[in-house]
Design an enzyme around this catalytic site. Structure first.
Site, mmCIF file in Angstrom:
data_model
loop_
_atom_site.group_PDB
_atom_site.id
_atom_site.type_symbol
_atom_site.label_atom_id
_atom_site.label_comp_id
_atom_site.label_asym_id
_atom_site.label_seq_id
_atom_site.Cartn_x
_atom_site.Cartn_y
_atom_site.Cartn_z
ATOM 1 N N LEU A 161 0.812 -1.221 0.000
ATOM 2 C CA LEU A 161 0.000 0.000 0.000
ATOM 3 C C LEU A 161 0.845 1.270 0.000
ATOM 4 O O LEU A 161 1.945 1.302 0.555
ATOM 5 C CB LEU A 161 -0.926 -0.003 1.218
ATOM 6 C CG LEU A 161 -1.867 -1.203 1.346
ATOM 7 C CD1 LEU A 161 -2.808 -1.013 2.535
ATOM 8 C CD2 LEU A 161 -2.681 -1.430 0.068
ATOM 9 N N GLY A 207 -3.801 9.693 -6.939
ATOM 10 C CA GLY A 207 -2.837 10.419 -6.105
ATOM 11 C C GLY A 207 -1.553 10.596 -6.909
ATOM 12 O O GLY A 207 -1.168 9.705 -7.676
ATOM 13 N N GLN A 245 -4.796 -12.591 -12.653
ATOM 14 C CA GLN A 245 -4.743 -11.394 -13.503
ATOM 15 C C GLN A 245 -3.342 -11.090 -14.017
ATOM 16 O O GLN A 245 -3.129 -10.074 -14.667
ATOM 17 C CB GLN A 245 -5.339 -10.191 -12.761
ATOM 18 C CG GLN A 245 -4.516 -9.663 -11.608
ATOM 19 C CD GLN A 245 -5.280 -8.622 -10.808
ATOM 20 O OE1 GLN A 245 -6.223 -8.936 -10.083
ATOM 21 N NE2 GLN A 245 -4.895 -7.366 -10.941
ATOM 22 N N HIS A 251 -3.554 4.328 -2.147
ATOM 23 C CA HIS A 251 -4.514 3.408 -1.514
ATOM 24 C C HIS A 251 -5.190 4.073 -0.306
ATOM 25 O O HIS A 251 -6.363 3.832 -0.038
ATOM 26 C CB HIS A 251 -3.807 2.132 -1.028
ATOM 27 C CG HIS A 251 -3.278 1.270 -2.118
ATOM 28 N ND1 HIS A 251 -1.935 1.105 -2.338
ATOM 29 C CD2 HIS A 251 -3.907 0.515 -3.056
ATOM 30 C CE1 HIS A 251 -1.754 0.277 -3.360
ATOM 31 N NE2 HIS A 251 -2.928 -0.091 -3.817
HETATM 32 O O1 PAF Z 1 -6.314 -2.726 -8.638
HETATM 33 C C1 PAF Z 1 -5.891 -3.727 -8.022
HETATM 34 O O2 PAF Z 1 -5.097 -3.628 -7.088
HETATM 35 C C2 PAF Z 1 -6.369 -5.105 -8.445
HETATM 36 O O3 PAF Z 1 -6.533 -5.193 -9.817
HETATM 37 C C3 PAF Z 1 -7.655 -5.542 -7.702
HETATM 38 C C4 PAF Z 1 -8.825 -4.655 -8.047
HETATM 39 C C5 PAF Z 1 -7.413 -5.536 -6.207
HETATM 40 C C6 PAF Z 1 -8.010 -6.987 -8.116
HETATM 41 O O4 PAF Z 1 -7.013 -7.872 -7.805
#
Ligand code: PAF
Length: 279
Positions: free
Chosen positions: A29, A174, A57, A33
């Site tokens: 983070l 940000g 992903q 975030h």
């Molecule tokens: O944006 C992200 O950090 C990721 O794509 C998410 C939305 C947490 C899905 O894994």
């Protein structure tokens, strides 16, 4: 702040509260975030932040293995501004118990454009894990950053088309003082690359100003950006595109709400950013 690792425990907590504001993240983070967490807190004190690096992903050769897993420092950052938050940090077995995820959420054609053209399957992986997380957390609202503009678009249309009972809150990007968009992947940049990386924002604002001044030759503006980044040694320019900010279709000369989107690689690091223009 409480850290929860299992779906069963998260569900048990969820049953005790009415409203939940959700911030899905992959951890590592930063202040970008934290803006999402603040937006969540503005909705309700019951905030859930998930930390999960979603293998689904990431493509082959991408940074799944080296993506920083920083639970302790992430929890400390959340604790500072949201001491009552729930941190949901499942492991892979908890979220993907069958190893292979047979049921996937398949976004429409936009998943193959922009970032999707360079990261096949990425948005399917995002839509699938976000759906799983929504099913587990059952949030009333969820906050997503505008920095991942295409991701936000996919999630918003998924929620609408699948009648998911929650509201999506888009949160502004940000930026560092140089204009560089805050991103976990900035951590891969050397100090010199970090300075150079702000060139993306320079071009986004340059192209915005040109459009505001009446320029409508989007291709010419994009080509100028590509030529400059290439000359400065950027290793690959994936795309520089003007799109309609609402539909993400290629921008036309009559559009009033446009978004410039850029994805480019500096050394080994792939950076994305965008800037909206309201004419
Ligand atoms: O944006 C992200 O950090 C990721 O794509 C998410 C939305 C947490 C899905 O894994």
């Amino acid at each position: 702040m409480k850290i929860i690792h299992t779906i069963a425990e998260l569900r048990a907590w969820r049953a005790t509260v009415d409203q939940v504001a959700f911030v899905p993240t992959m951890g590592n983070l930063h202040q970008g975030h934290m803006a999402l967490v603040r937006a969540a807190l503005a909705e309700t004190p019951h905030v859930v932040v998930s930390l999960f690096v979603n293998r689904l992903q990431f493509g082959q050769g991408e940074d799944f293995d080296r993506y920083p897993r920083t639970l302790a420092s992430d929890a400390a950052l959340i604790e500072e501004i949201a001491p009552n938050a729930i941190v949901f940090a499942p492991d892979e077995k908890e979220l993907y118990p069958h190893v292979v995820q047979h049921y996937k959420v398949d976004p429409p054609a936009i998943q193959d454009e922009l970032c999707g053209a360079f990261r096949p399957g990425h948005f399917q992986g995002v839509a699938t894990v976000v759906t799983k997380l929504f099913n587990i957390v059952q949030p009333t609202v969820a906050c997503f950053g505008k920095k991942d503009y295409q991701q936000l678009f996919v999630i918003q249309s998924m929620v609408e088309e699948l009648n998911m009972p929650l509201r999506i809150i888009p949160v502004d990007t940000g930026r560092a003082e140089s204009g560089l968009a805050l991103s976990s992947r900035n951590g891969y940049l050397s100090p010199e690359e970090r300075v150079e990386a702000a060139r993306i924002y320079f071009h986004l604002t340059r192209m915005r100003d040109a459009i505001v001044a009446g320029e409508r030759d989007y291709e010419k503006l994009a080509n100028e950006t590509i030529a400059d980044l290439t000359a400065r040694g950027w290793s690959q320019i994936d795309y520089v595109e003007a799109r309609n900010a609402h539909t993400l279709k290629p921008a036309t000369h009559t559009d009033h709400h446009i978004v410039w989107l850029i994805a480019a690689r500096l050394g080994k690091t792939r950076l994305i950013d965008n800037l909206e223009i309201d004419l």
